[in-house]
Design a protein around this motif. Structure first.
Motif, PDB file in Angstrom:
ATOM      1  N   VAL A 139      -4.858  -1.187   3.721  1.00  0.00           N
ATOM      2  CA  VAL A 139      -4.443  -2.095   2.651  1.00  0.00           C
ATOM      3  C   VAL A 139      -5.645  -2.408   1.758  1.00  0.00           C
ATOM      4  O   VAL A 139      -6.789  -2.108   2.101  1.00  0.00           O
ATOM      5  N   THR A 140      -5.382  -3.013   0.601  1.00  0.00           N
ATOM      6  CA  THR A 140      -6.459  -3.503  -0.266  1.00  0.00           C
ATOM      7  C   THR A 140      -6.923  -4.869   0.235  1.00  0.00           C
ATOM      8  O   THR A 140      -6.269  -5.486   1.095  1.00  0.00           O
ATOM      9  N   GLU A 143      -4.230  -7.363  -0.492  1.00  0.00           N
ATOM     10  CA  GLU A 143      -3.118  -7.236   0.457  1.00  0.00           C
ATOM     11  C   GLU A 143      -3.508  -7.771   1.831  1.00  0.00           C
ATOM     12  O   GLU A 143      -2.667  -8.337   2.555  1.00  0.00           O
ATOM     13  N   ARG A 178       0.291  -6.111  11.709  1.00  0.00           N
ATOM     14  CA  ARG A 178      -0.802  -6.118  10.726  1.00  0.00           C
ATOM     15  C   ARG A 178      -1.082  -7.528  10.246  1.00  0.00           C
ATOM     16  O   ARG A 178      -2.234  -7.870   9.944  1.00  0.00           O
TER      17      ARG A 178
END
Length: 253
Positions: A139-140, A143, A178
């Motif tokens: 993810v970024t 995010e 996550r």
């Protein structure tokens, strides 16, 4: 007259212009600070500001300050961040700067830097740790924080980035969500920043600067750990460059 402050960080390079015009911008530092400094000069020239002209004074600071070979002044990060933080938060403040490679805590009393601490021995309490973990989770950074706000933090006990990454890999293998892992990552960084900040008596307005300064969620978690209000500053990432620009003006006068 233009006064230009350039803060060459390990991850991002910030530029602030004050004087006849006000402007600011950020560029990725990339692999070469010297190339980034040249790119900044070109960007300024496109805006009609020639760093080599008599009407421009340039002050450089940060990780790659020596790469800005057209600078009129070079000033340490602590001094520039202290001056910029004072401009943002007033004469009585504590500045917590979380950068790509280091974390700084600067205390300002009556407009002067009273004391500071800097942790540059390990990336576990810095933006680099978040970047590595975000990549591991696919993810970024943005995010990562979004996921973290939705999860219940798992414990990441390792003090070393390499071992912490191994912990995260194991959690992924165990099927942990996550969201929970992202929350654990953010809480881990916030706790390491808080450990550094607790070594000093914070007073006045406590502000968050650096790359995470525009993230209210991180400021909220850090506030909980320090048991005081830590304000996320909208332009906090520019604190060093702002201080450099202001000091360029003051030194010129």
């Amino acid at each position: 007259m233009y006064y230009v402050g350039i803060d060459i960080g390990s991850t991002a390079s910030k530029t602030v212009v004050s004087g006849d015009r006000e402007m600011k911008f950020v560029l990725p530092t990339g692999w070469s600070s010297k190339e980034t400094a040249s790119e900044i000069a070109s960007r300024l020239l496109d805006e009609g500001i020639d760093v080599m002209s008599e009407g421009v004074r340039v002050d450089a600071t940060g990780y790659g300050l020596v790469a800005v070979d057209y600078a009129d002044f070079v000033i340490t990060e602590i001094t520039c961040h202290g001056r910029g933080g004072r401009e943002l938060a007033g004469n009585e403040c504590a500045i917590i700067d979380v950068g790509g490679q280091d974390t700084k805590v600067i205390l300002v009393d009556q407009g002067m830097i009273q004391d500071f601490l800097m942790n540059d021995k390990c990336s576990a309490g810095t933006g680099k740790f978040l970047e590595i973990m975000a990549n591991r989770l696919g993810v970024t950074i943005e995010e990562l924080f979004e996921l973290a706000s939705q999860g219940n933090a798992v414990s990441i006990s390792s003090l070393c980035t390499v071992f912490a990454e191994s912990e995260v890999i194991s959690m992924i293998g165990e099927g942990r969500s996550r969201e929970d892992i992202a929350a654990g990552v953010v809480h881990s960084v916030a706790e390491k920043v808080a450990q550094l900040a607790r070594r000093k008596q914070l007073h006045g307005t406590v502000i968050l600067t650096g790359g995470l300064s525009e993230c209210p969620y991180f400021a909220e978690i850090l506030s909980e750990k320090l048991e005081c209000n830590v304000s996320a500053m909208r332009d906090g990432r520019y604190a060093g460059a702002l201080g450099a620009a202001l000091l360029a003006r003051e030194k010129t006068k």
